[in-house]
Design a protein around this motif. Structure first.
Motif, PDB file in Angstrom:
ATOM      1  N   ILE A  69      39.543  74.843 -20.125  1.00 26.02           N
ATOM      2  CA  ILE A  69      40.097  76.238 -20.268  1.00 26.02           C
ATOM      3  C   ILE A  69      38.787  77.327 -20.313  1.00 26.02           C
ATOM      4  N   GLY A  70      37.652  76.463 -20.535  1.00 25.76           N
ATOM      5  CA  GLY A  70      36.436  77.733 -20.745  1.00 25.76           C
ATOM      6  C   GLY A  70      36.198  78.057 -22.177  1.00 25.76           C
ATOM      7  N   CYS A  71      36.705  77.331 -23.276  1.00 26.76           N
ATOM      8  CA  CYS A  71      36.625  77.778 -24.439  1.00 26.76           C
ATOM      9  C   CYS A  71      35.067  77.663 -24.898  1.00 26.76           C
ATOM     10  N   GLY A  72      34.395  76.890 -24.483  1.00 27.38           N
ATOM     11  CA  GLY A  72      32.890  76.680 -24.785  1.00 27.38           C
ATOM     12  C   GLY A  72      32.476  75.851 -26.071  1.00 27.38           C
ATOM     13  N   TYR A  73      33.533  75.106 -26.583  1.00 32.76           N
ATOM     14  CA  TYR A  73      33.420  74.201 -27.778  1.00 32.76           C
ATOM     15  C   TYR A  73      32.369  73.148 -27.415  1.00 32.76           C
ATOM     16  N   CYS A  74      32.338  72.595 -26.135  1.00 31.34           N
ATOM     17  CA  CYS A  74      31.527  71.605 -25.766  1.00 31.34           C
ATOM     18  C   CYS A  74      30.194  72.069 -25.965  1.00 31.34           C
ATOM     19  N   SER A  75      29.933  73.087 -25.184  1.00 30.67           N
ATOM     20  CA  SER A  75      28.449  73.806 -25.224  1.00 30.67           C
ATOM     21  C   SER A  75      28.032  73.906 -26.780  1.00 30.67           C
ATOM     22  N   TYR A  76      28.681  73.952 -27.603  1.00 32.93           N
ATOM     23  CA  TYR A  76      28.271  74.194 -29.048  1.00 32.93           C
ATOM     24  C   TYR A  76      28.176  72.767 -29.739  1.00 32.93           C
ATOM     25  N   ALA A  77      28.888  71.858 -29.309  1.00 31.99           N
ATOM     26  CA  ALA A  77      28.697  70.295 -29.726  1.00 31.99           C
ATOM     27  C   ALA A  77      27.572  69.950 -29.210  1.00 31.99           C
ATOM     28  N   CYS A  78      27.065  69.936 -27.840  1.00 29.36           N
ATOM     29  CA  CYS A  78      25.981  69.133 -27.213  1.00 29.36           C
ATOM     30  C   CYS A  78      24.948  69.346 -27.736  1.00 29.36           C
ATOM     31  N   PRO A  79      24.033  68.259 -28.255  1.00 33.32           N
ATOM     32  CA  PRO A  79      22.708  68.654 -28.566  1.00 33.32           C
ATOM     33  C   PRO A  79      21.611  68.620 -27.379  1.00 33.32           C
ATOM     34  N   PHE A  80      22.319  68.374 -26.279  1.00 33.77           N
ATOM     35  CA  PHE A  80      21.176  68.628 -24.938  1.00 33.77           C
ATOM     36  C   PHE A  80      21.302  69.804 -24.117  1.00 33.77           C
ATOM     37  N   GLY A  81      22.607  70.669 -24.643  1.00 33.00           N
ATOM     38  CA  GLY A  81      22.764  71.993 -23.880  1.00 33.00           C
ATOM     39  C   GLY A  81      23.154  71.660 -22.415  1.00 33.00           C
ATOM     40  N   ALA A  82      24.117  70.420 -22.316  1.00 34.52           N
ATOM     41  CA  ALA A  82      24.207  70.157 -20.968  1.00 34.52           C
ATOM     42  C   ALA A  82      25.692  71.031 -20.199  1.00 34.52           C
ATOM     43  N   PRO A  83      26.654  71.320 -21.126  1.00 30.74           N
ATOM     44  CA  PRO A  83      27.735  72.044 -20.496  1.00 30.74           C
ATOM     45  C   PRO A  83      27.154  73.686 -20.259  1.00 30.74           C
ATOM     46  N   GLN A  84      27.395  73.943 -18.976  1.00 29.41           N
ATOM     47  CA  GLN A  84      26.977  75.139 -18.323  1.00 29.41           C
ATOM     48  C   GLN A  84      28.126  76.197 -17.975  1.00 29.41           C
ATOM     49  N   PHE A  85      27.776  77.398 -18.078  1.00 31.35           N
ATOM     50  CA  PHE A  85      29.052  78.182 -17.858  1.00 31.35           C
ATOM     51  C   PHE A  85      28.345  79.299 -16.799  1.00 31.35           C
ATOM     52  N   PRO A  86      29.242  79.707 -15.590  1.00 31.46           N
ATOM     53  CA  PRO A  86      28.884  80.579 -14.755  1.00 31.46           C
ATOM     54  C   PRO A  86      28.329  81.872 -15.192  1.00 31.46           C
ATOM     55  N   SER A  87      27.538  82.403 -14.783  1.00 32.18           N
ATOM     56  CA  SER A  87      27.206  83.911 -15.265  1.00 32.18           C
ATOM     57  C   SER A  87      27.401  85.123 -14.142  1.00 32.18           C
ATOM     58  N   ASN A  88      28.347  85.899 -14.346  1.00 31.08           N
ATOM     59  CA  ASN A  88      28.622  86.785 -13.143  1.00 31.08           C
ATOM     60  C   ASN A  88      28.856  88.217 -13.698  1.00 31.08           C
ATOM     61  N   GLY A  89      28.442  89.184 -12.979  1.00 30.90           N
ATOM     62  CA  GLY A  89      28.482  90.491 -13.737  1.00 30.90           C
ATOM     63  C   GLY A  89      27.341  90.930 -14.691  1.00 30.90           C
ATOM     64  N   THR A  90      27.404  92.183 -15.154  1.00 32.03           N
ATOM     65  CA  THR A  90      26.366  92.776 -15.865  1.00 32.03           C
ATOM     66  C   THR A  90      26.315  91.901 -17.317  1.00 32.03           C
ATOM     67  N   PHE A  91      27.475  91.613 -18.112  1.00 30.39           N
ATOM     68  CA  PHE A  91      27.452  91.117 -19.031  1.00 30.39           C
ATOM     69  C   PHE A  91      27.760  89.442 -19.232  1.00 30.39           C
ATOM     70  N   GLY A  92      28.007  89.087 -18.125  1.00 29.23           N
ATOM     71  CA  GLY A  92      28.299  87.546 -17.934  1.00 29.23           C
ATOM     72  C   GLY A  92      29.921  87.358 -18.069  1.00 29.23           C
ATOM     73  N   LEU A  93      30.416  86.411 -17.556  1.00 33.09           N
ATOM     74  CA  LEU A  93      31.634  85.825 -17.440  1.00 33.09           C
ATOM     75  C   LEU A  93      31.835  84.398 -17.483  1.00 33.09           C
ATOM     76  N   ARG A  94      32.657  84.078 -18.577  1.00 35.30           N
ATOM     77  CA  ARG A  94      32.688  82.840 -18.959  1.00 35.30           C
ATOM     78  C   ARG A  94      33.998  82.038 -18.158  1.00 35.30           C
TER      79      ARG A  94
END
Length: 210
Positions: A88-113
């Motif tokens: 669902i793109g909540c981003g919890y995994c990106s905060y939990a991962c110590p290696f910064g592995a989870p990535q989210f696409p960046s589209n538009g001027t301010f980005g879009l998760r």
């Protein structure tokens, strides 16, 4: 059953980024997403080291523990994968991962998760192996083809090792022994120099004692 792992030898990594390029080319990774990246420590200073970082496919993966919709799963080979149809793109995994592995696409001027993306160890996803749907969502499934991850195969100095954890650990262990850096790497000799250089541990003149 083999248990897949990555090991990066910082003594061999030359920061060429061939692993990063190989990953992007193999899987047509979307713009703004880096499944693998090279990190340099002490840049420009003595002791500078570089290391290739991606998802480490942890045995006790924190991303799996925090995902509220349980989109992560582990294969029989120990590879941690995720289902983009469930994410669902909540981003919890990106905060939990110590290696910064989870990535989210960046589209538009301010980005879009959107849907999360990460290293798959070139093992595809939950769709049928080798299918177009699997390739479009997760990239090529090289493990199903009997091949190793593209990043490890393209490493110019073989600093990045990927495959059966026992095998890559033996390779790294042999390298350490050949380099003459065993248990003393982080021990007394590193901190204070070898006895012949510092005089530590040498007999005191006329006493025969240290």
């Amino acid at each position: 059953m083999a248990r897949m792992k990555f090991i990066c030898d910082s003594e061999r990594c030359i920061e060429c980024n061939s692993c990063v390029t190989a990953c992007k080319a193999e899987h047509e990774v979307p713009w703004g997403v880096n499944r693998r990246r090279v990190v340099t420590l002490n840049d420009g200073l003595p002791g500078e080291k570089s290391i290739s970082v991606a998802c480490m496919h942890c045995s006790d993966a924190p991303c799996m523990a925090v995902c509220p919709v349980d989109c992560f799963y582990r294969t029989d080979e120990g590879v941690v994968l995720h289902d983009k149809d469930v994410c669902i793109g909540c981003g919890y995994c990106s905060y939990a991962c110590p290696f910064g592995a989870p990535q989210f696409p960046s589209n538009g001027t301010f980005g879009l998760r959107g849907k999360m993306d990460k290293c798959t160890f070139c093992a595809g996803g939950p769709e049928e192996h080798g299918s177009q749907a699997e390739y479009e969502k997760y990239g090529r499934n090289r493990l199903a083809e009997g091949k190793l991850p593209a990043c490890a195969e393209m490493c110019s100095t073989k600093a990045l090792l990927g495959g059966d954890g026992d095998v890559v650990a033996d390779i790294f262990r042999n390298r350490v022994l050949v380099r003459g850096k065993g248990s003393e790497v982080w021990g007394w000799g590193t901190a204070y120099g070898k006895p012949s250089e510092s005089g530590i541990g040498q007999p005191k003149p006329g006493t025969g004692k240290s």
